[in-house]
Write a protein that holds these residues in place. Structure first.
Motif, PDB file in Angstrom:
ATOM      1  N   ALA A   1       0.859  -1.178   0.000  1.00 51.88           N
ATOM      2  CA  ALA A   1       0.000   0.000   0.000  1.00 51.88           C
ATOM      3  C   ALA A   1       0.895   1.228   0.000  1.00 51.88           C
ATOM      4  O   ALA A   1       2.033   1.176   0.469  1.00 51.88           O
ATOM      5  CB  ALA A   1      -0.905   0.004   1.233  1.00 51.88           C
ATOM      6  N   SER A   2       0.388   2.335  -0.545  1.00 54.67           N
ATOM      7  CA  SER A   2       1.171   3.574  -0.507  1.00 54.67           C
ATOM      8  C   SER A   2       0.365   4.650   0.212  1.00 54.67           C
ATOM      9  O   SER A   2      -0.851   4.768   0.037  1.00 54.67           O
ATOM     10  CB  SER A   2       1.571   4.037  -1.909  1.00 54.67           C
ATOM     11  N   ILE A   3       1.074   5.427   1.029  1.00 56.96           N
ATOM     12  CA  ILE A   3       0.443   6.482   1.814  1.00 56.96           C
ATOM     13  C   ILE A   3       0.484   7.785   1.025  1.00 56.96           C
ATOM     14  O   ILE A   3       1.518   8.153   0.456  1.00 56.96           O
ATOM     15  CB  ILE A   3       1.159   6.643   3.165  1.00 56.96           C
ATOM     16  N   ASN A   4      -0.650   8.473   0.993  1.00 58.51           N
ATOM     17  CA  ASN A   4      -0.759   9.771   0.355  1.00 58.51           C
ATOM     18  C   ASN A   4      -1.127  10.821   1.395  1.00 58.51           C
ATOM     19  O   ASN A   4      -1.758  10.508   2.400  1.00 58.51           O
ATOM     20  CB  ASN A   4      -1.840   9.743  -0.738  1.00 58.51           C
TER      21      ASN A   4
ATOM     22  N   TRP B   1       3.641   6.690   8.335  1.00 61.32           N
ATOM     23  CA  TRP B   1       2.641   7.757   8.462  1.00 61.32           C
ATOM     24  C   TRP B   1       3.325   9.065   8.874  1.00 61.32           C
ATOM     25  O   TRP B   1       3.081  10.131   8.283  1.00 61.32           O
ATOM     26  CB  TRP B   1       1.619   7.332   9.502  1.00 61.32           C
ATOM     27  N   ALA B   2       4.197   8.973   9.888  1.00 61.43           N
ATOM     28  CA  ALA B   2       4.910  10.155  10.373  1.00 61.43           C
ATOM     29  C   ALA B   2       5.805  10.731   9.288  1.00 61.43           C
ATOM     30  O   ALA B   2       5.904  11.965   9.129  1.00 61.43           O
ATOM     31  CB  ALA B   2       5.742   9.789  11.607  1.00 61.43           C
ATOM     32  N   LYS B   3       6.443   9.880   8.525  1.00 61.29           N
ATOM     33  CA  LYS B   3       7.328  10.351   7.455  1.00 61.29           C
ATOM     34  C   LYS B   3       6.540  11.101   6.395  1.00 61.29           C
ATOM     35  O   LYS B   3       6.978  12.136   5.889  1.00 61.29           O
ATOM     36  CB  LYS B   3       8.079   9.171   6.829  1.00 61.29           C
ATOM     37  N   SER B   4       5.355  10.608   6.060  1.00 58.80           N
ATOM     38  CA  SER B   4       4.510  11.307   5.094  1.00 58.80           C
ATOM     39  C   SER B   4       4.087  12.667   5.640  1.00 58.80           C
ATOM     40  O   SER B   4       4.073  13.665   4.919  1.00 58.80           O
ATOM     41  CB  SER B   4       3.277  10.462   4.748  1.00 58.80           C
ATOM     42  N   MET B   5       3.745  12.713   6.920  1.00 58.54           N
ATOM     43  CA  MET B   5       3.291  13.962   7.521  1.00 58.54           C
ATOM     44  C   MET B   5       4.394  15.023   7.579  1.00 58.54           C
ATOM     45  O   MET B   5       4.113  16.223   7.597  1.00 58.54           O
ATOM     46  CB  MET B   5       2.739  13.708   8.927  1.00 58.54           C
TER      47      MET B   5
END
Length: 330
Positions: free
Chosen positions: A43-46, A312-316
């Protein structure tokens, strides 16, 4: 698979960021009419995933808590619902899950056949999961500007901001497939990467030229694919060609207001808020480009499902180079 449980990551309310994510055991969902059950491989986080958690679409999304986030997945069909004839167990696929219910940060997820396409052996799970939101956004923004991808389009000058991010990295490659001259902005550490993706000119956004968006060649932009934040219209306007347009992929209320004003005043230079459309044929087209080696996925980092909060934190943080992938295999 009724009665079986699976590992998933969910949150119970708005806010909380990565700390608000919880590892849980929940029941494997069952596919309904025109749905398939997937064993999720990647899955990829957007950004939209954690923005929903922050409450930017409150109270519409998510419709209920707890909520398993993330829409973009790749995996294997393990069960089909009533009325499904285009897929069978064992098929490898790429899917964009339903925004309302999501479910991507889990070992299994239910997907609509309307946004599920076959994934050929040449396309890895990580590559496939990277495509739905990011690459579709890039493709649709360029299409709106009149870009053709069959070699018949008119040459144009395009500026792509935040070109090393998820959307931007795809936009650079697709713009070159559309025969465009690409100027791109990114941080200094990613200049060489963006050049390898095909950009003709690259601006470090922290330099005077990068802040003013002035291309080295002095070209004016027919189109801007605006993937960054915090750049004012007054910065774009002097760099646009006479009939240039800025396509904003993350429009704010102010973007919508200014866009309406420009339409009402018949302004030649336009500001266009992009409206994302779920389009199965576009997703299939992108998968084929990856299969044929014409489109590359830039992967920032890979995480196991047990490490989803770190992803999640890295995306944020907002500084990812390309896509952040969560892989389900341990």
């Amino acid at each position: 698979m009724a009665g079986r449980t699976m590992h998933a990551v969910q949150y119970d309310g708005y806010g909380g960021g990565a700390a608000g994510l919880k590892h849980v055991e929940i029941q494997v969902p069952s596919p309904k009419k025109d749905e398939v059950l997937l064993r999720v491989e990647a899955a990829s986080i957007n950004p939209v995933d954690w923005k929903i958690q922050k409450g930017v679409l409150r109270p519409l999304m998510p419709p209920k808590f707890p909520h398993v986030p993330v829409t973009d997945v790749a995996g294997e069909v393990v069960e089909v619902g009533p009325g499904v004839h285009s897929f069978k167990p064992g098929d490898k696929v790429v899917s964009m899950l339903d925004f309302w219910n999501a479910g991507g940060l889990a070992e299994y997820a239910v997907a609509s056949v309307n946004m599920t396409v076959d994934r050929p052996p040449e396309v890895s799970a990580a590559e496939g999961a990277s495509l739905p939101i990011a690459a579709l956004t890039a493709l649709q923004a360029l299409r709106y500007s009149g870009t053709m991808f069959d070699g018949t389009g008119q040459p144009k000058n395009v500026l792509i901001t935040a070109a090393s991010g998820g959307v931007g990295s795809f936009a650079v490659q697709l713009a070159k497939l559309g025969n465009l001259h690409v100027t791109a902005t990114c941080g200094a550490r990613n200049v060489d990467l963006v050049k390898r993706l095909g950009a003709d000119e690259v601006l470090d956004y922290k330099t005077p030229e990068g802040k003013s968006l002035s291309s080295h060649s002095g070209r004016k932009y027919d189109v801007v694919i605006h993937c960054a934040v915090g750049i004012s219209w007054s910065t774009f306007e002097p760099n646009l060609a006479a009939n240039g347009m800025v396509i904003d992929i993350t429009p704010t209320p102010w973007t919508w207001f200014r866009s309406v004003v420009k339409r009402l005043t018949f302004a030649k230079k336009k500001l266009v808020p992009l409206i994302f459309v779920q389009a199965k044929e576009d997703l299939r087209f992108l998968v084929q480009l990856v299969r044929d080696g014409k489109l590359t996925t830039v992967v920032d980092s890979r995480h196991r499902l047990s490490e989803a909060p770190a992803a999640w934190a890295k995306s944020m943080e907002g500084h990812a180079t390309g896509k952040i992938i969560v892989e389900m295999g341990e």
